[in-house]
Design an enzyme around this catalytic site. Structure first.
Site, PDB file in Angstrom:
ATOM      1  N   ASP A  90       0.851  -1.197   0.000  1.00 35.84           N
ATOM      2  CA  ASP A  90       0.000   0.000   0.000  1.00 35.84           C
ATOM      3  C   ASP A  90       0.889   1.251   0.000  1.00 35.84           C
ATOM      4  OD1 ASP A  90      -2.025   2.030   0.593  1.00 35.84           O
ATOM      5  OD2 ASP A  90      -3.292   0.322   1.108  1.00 35.84           O
ATOM      6  N   SER A 112      -7.062   4.159  -1.418  1.00 34.27           N
ATOM      7  CA  SER A 112      -6.888   2.701  -1.493  1.00 34.27           C
ATOM      8  C   SER A 112      -8.164   1.977  -1.890  1.00 34.27           C
ATOM      9  CB  SER A 112      -6.408   2.159  -0.144  1.00 34.27           C
ATOM     10  OG  SER A 112      -5.104   2.607   0.103  1.00 34.27           O
ATOM     11  N   ASP A 143     -10.364  -3.127   6.127  1.00 31.84           N
ATOM     12  CA  ASP A 143      -9.829  -1.894   5.553  1.00 31.84           C
ATOM     13  C   ASP A 143      -9.984  -1.918   4.019  1.00 31.84           C
ATOM     14  OD1 ASP A 143      -8.713   0.615   6.172  1.00 31.84           O
ATOM     15  OD2 ASP A 143      -6.697  -0.044   5.673  1.00 31.84           O
ATOM     16  N   THR A 175      -8.290  -1.920   1.144  1.00 35.50           N
ATOM     17  CA  THR A 175      -7.675  -2.816   0.151  1.00 35.50           C
ATOM     18  C   THR A 175      -8.269  -4.228   0.213  1.00 35.50           C
ATOM     19  OG1 THR A 175      -5.668  -1.478   0.245  1.00 35.50           O
ATOM     20  CG2 THR A 175      -5.475  -3.653  -0.776  1.00 35.50           C
ATOM     21  N   ARG A 190     -16.017   3.276   2.423  1.00 35.16           N
ATOM     22  CA  ARG A 190     -15.070   2.357   3.065  1.00 35.16           C
ATOM     23  C   ARG A 190     -15.150   2.355   4.590  1.00 35.16           C
ATOM     24  NH1 ARG A 190      -9.115   4.666   1.870  1.00 35.16           N
ATOM     25  NH2 ARG A 190      -8.616   3.465   3.699  1.00 35.16           N
ATOM     26  N   GLU A 230      -1.398  -8.073   1.377  1.00 35.96           N
ATOM     27  CA  GLU A 230      -1.138  -6.623   1.442  1.00 35.96           C
ATOM     28  C   GLU A 230      -0.223  -6.267   2.614  1.00 35.96           C
ATOM     29  OE1 GLU A 230      -3.404  -2.330   1.911  1.00 35.96           O
ATOM     30  OE2 GLU A 230      -4.080  -4.037   3.054  1.00 35.96           O
ATOM     31  N   ASP A 287       1.950   2.585   3.578  1.00 37.82           N
ATOM     32  CA  ASP A 287       1.082   3.757   3.404  1.00 37.82           C
ATOM     33  C   ASP A 287       0.760   4.435   4.736  1.00 37.82           C
ATOM     34  OD1 ASP A 287      -1.233   5.241   1.882  1.00 37.82           O
ATOM     35  OD2 ASP A 287      -2.196   4.268   3.586  1.00 37.82           O
ATOM     36  N   LYS A 288       0.293   3.664   5.691  1.00 37.06           N
ATOM     37  CA  LYS A 288      -0.190   4.285   6.940  1.00 37.06           C
ATOM     38  C   LYS A 288       0.936   5.032   7.652  1.00 37.06           C
ATOM     39  CE  LYS A 288      -3.815   0.835   7.389  1.00 37.06           C
ATOM     40  NZ  LYS A 288      -4.811   1.655   6.669  1.00 37.06           N
ATOM     41  N   HIS A 340       1.594   8.323   5.880  1.00 35.87           N
ATOM     42  CA  HIS A 340       0.619   9.325   6.349  1.00 35.87           C
ATOM     43  C   HIS A 340       1.094   9.935   7.660  1.00 35.87           C
ATOM     44  CE1 HIS A 340      -2.637   8.846   3.489  1.00 35.87           C
ATOM     45  NE2 HIS A 340      -2.697   7.545   3.677  1.00 35.87           N
ATOM     46  N   ASP A 343      -0.822   0.379  -4.756  1.00 34.41           N
ATOM     47  CA  ASP A 343      -2.152   0.859  -5.157  1.00 34.41           C
ATOM     48  C   ASP A 343      -2.113   2.333  -5.577  1.00 34.41           C
ATOM     49  OD1 ASP A 343      -1.605   1.532  -2.543  1.00 34.41           O
ATOM     50  OD2 ASP A 343      -3.586   1.031  -1.769  1.00 34.41           O
ATOM     51  N   HIS A 344      -1.159   3.084  -5.012  1.00 32.92           N
ATOM     52  CA  HIS A 344      -1.017   4.507  -5.341  1.00 32.92           C
ATOM     53  C   HIS A 344       0.292   4.993  -4.753  1.00 32.92           C
ATOM     54  CE1 HIS A 344      -1.906   5.159  -1.172  1.00 32.92           C
ATOM     55  NE2 HIS A 344      -3.007   4.432  -1.283  1.00 32.92           N
ATOM     56  N   HIS A 350      -1.764  10.980  -0.272  1.00 35.98           N
ATOM     57  CA  HIS A 350      -1.273  10.172  -1.396  1.00 35.98           C
ATOM     58  C   HIS A 350      -0.798  11.093  -2.518  1.00 35.98           C
ATOM     59  CE1 HIS A 350      -4.428   6.989  -0.036  1.00 35.98           C
ATOM     60  NE2 HIS A 350      -3.430   7.112   0.811  1.00 35.98           N
TER      61      HIS A 350
HETATM   62 ZN   LIG Z   1      -3.372   5.889   2.477  1.00 37.50          ZN
END
Ligand SMILES: [Zn+2]
Length: 461
Positions: free
Chosen positions: A37, A88, A140, A142, A153, A326, A331-332, A335, A373-374, A425
């Site tokens: 992620d 995501s 979550d 994904t 989501r 995943e 990602d988290k 952030h 994913d991004h 992102h």
């Molecule tokens: Zn994110």
């Protein structure tokens, strides 16, 4: 001669019978899709530098097929209008269903809110086993996009189907069971046909359903899942059980974090700092080590969860399986401006890839793909600005983490997507790595929904 003729005829007949019974064994076909992620090339480069050194190679780098994937997102109110940065939910929906949707949607179409059939559902209907492994809550965005259908989501449990968050109304009431819908994401997982679901998110399964009779976890047990809560239970469980593993209340803790829990900090230019009055001086955040996160404790690694998932999915299975794995907190932690956290979770992904590639060695019809994913916020920037000698304070408007590198030196990572408590992102195209089986199906530049097409074609769906 007569007897010999009979013998020859008999032998021929026997041979024919044996040949007719010798049906060639069915070849198992498997797809393992590994998603980092937020794992764009910046995050990979940062992790590679730290983990293997600047000249080193990750397991990722040994994969023979490499492509770039354009992430596509559309506007909820005007689905003909492109949006250039994904979340995501919509990016996982693209990989899971082959359809581009709007941000926040879980396997549903933008505006029209139609349920989109996922690769997990298609594969299950064709007799394949299916599994999801993640370090996030299993509810979550994904993992959810591969199994559930819901407009927002955040509707992860029966109690979060209609509420207000940061001044925005989260309304999934159309999908509530009481209104004839499929229910929240946890309820949809509990009633799904998945064979293996491993990750975090226990709190979303402990709440009672709307009827108030049983918890979502009891619902999952009733529909045939063996529910696990600990690494020990996961290690001990028999491979034949259908598994729902919930190893943390929410997301699993990360393996690494910044020394003393430090994350990125703002550089202090001399004009803003009463101690340093000489013009042009900037006090950068002190360089730190990445250290083990004390909260990780007895958390099962992605590698362990994946080994268990592979054992289960390949047991007595002549058709094959689809498995999505995943590493969610690359990602988290980006952030949260915690570069060490992202590095540790990318390391977990890379270790897991070795396990998956070893499986593919003994099960040769296994297509292995690794992608993101991004993009994410973390940028590798100069540790010392090229303009530092100009006589004016030159510094990032963002926040910096400076990491002491195992090979010596320091690496500076910048976060500057906004001034809010969480970074955002980015819209960069993301990498796709695959083993040789992907070569005929993967183009140099693809769009994200084509990952769904590759999976479908490979499994013959
Ligand atoms: Zn994110």
């Amino acid at each position: 001669l007569h007897i010999r003729l009979i013998l020859v005829v008999c032998t021929f007949a026997l041979t024919m019978t044996v040949q007719a019974e010798e049906v060639p064994p069915k070849k198992m076909k498997n797809v393992v899709l590994i998603i980092g992620d937020g794992m764009d090339d910046h995050q990979i480069t940062i992790a590679r530098n730290y983990l293997k050194g600047v000249k080193g190679r990750l397991n990722l780098d040994e994969m023979s097929v490499r492509a770039s994937v354009q992430v596509l997102t559309i506007d909820e109110d005007n689905p003909t209008k492109p949006i250039y940065v994904a979340d995501s939910a919509n990016s996982a929906t693209a990989m899971a269903t082959g359809i581009v949707t709007s941000r926040g949607r879980i396997a549903t179409s933008a505006r029209a809110d139609e349920d989109l059939q996922t690769i997990v559902e298609l594969a299950h209907d064709a007799g394949f086993k299916t599994g999801l492994v993640t370090t996030s809550s299993v509810t979550d965005a994904t993992p959810a996009s591969f199994v559930a259908h819901i407009n927002i989501r955040a509707c992860e449990s029966p109690q979060t189907m209609n509420f207000e968050r940061r001044g925005v109304l989260v309304d999934c009431s159309r999908d509530q069971k009481a209104n004839g819908g499929l229910g929240s994401i946890s309820e949809q997982i509990a009633e799904s046909d998945l064979d293996v679901v491993l990750g975090g998110g226990r709190k979303h399964f402990e709440m009672e359903q709307e009827a108030g009779e049983v918890t979502v976890e009891e619902m999952a047990s009733a529909s045939g899942f063996t529910v696990l809560h600990s690494k020990k239970a996961l290690s001990d469980v028999h491979a034949s059980e259908r598994l729902l593993g919930l190893f943390a209340d929410s997301h699993l803790p990360t393996k690494l974090y910044g020394e003393a829990g430090r994350v990125a900090e703002k550089p202090e230019p001399s004009l803003l700092n009463s101690i340093h009055w000489s013009l042009g001086e900037v006090e950068l955040p002190v360089a730190m080590n990445c250290v083990d996160n004390p909260q990780y404790g007895e958390t099962p690694s992605i590698n362990l969860m994946t080994s268990k998932a592979l054992d289960h999915l390949s047991l007595n299975n002549e058709i094959g399986f689809f498995l999505m794995i995943e590493s969610a907190s690359i990602d988290k932690q980006s952030h949260a401006r915690n570069a060490c956290g992202s590095i540790g979770e990318l390391e977990q992904l890379d270790e897991t890839l070795a396990t998956v590639m070893a499986f593919a060695e003994t099960h040769p019809d296994t297509l292995v793909m690794v992608t993101a994913d991004h993009g994410q916020a973390a940028q590798l920037v100069p540790n010392q600005s090229l303009f530092s000698k100009l006589g004016i304070p030159v510094f990032t408007p963002g926040q910096l983490v400076r990491i002491k590198m195992p090979e010596g030196g320091e690496m500076a990572i910048n976060y500057a997507t906004n001034s809010f408590f969480a970074e955002e992102h980015t819209g960069v195209a993301i990498p796709l790595h695959a083993n040789e089986l992907g070569r005929p199906l993967i183009r140099t530049l693809m769009t994200q929904p084509e990952i769904f097409d590759v999976t479908r074609k490979f499994l013959g769906l």
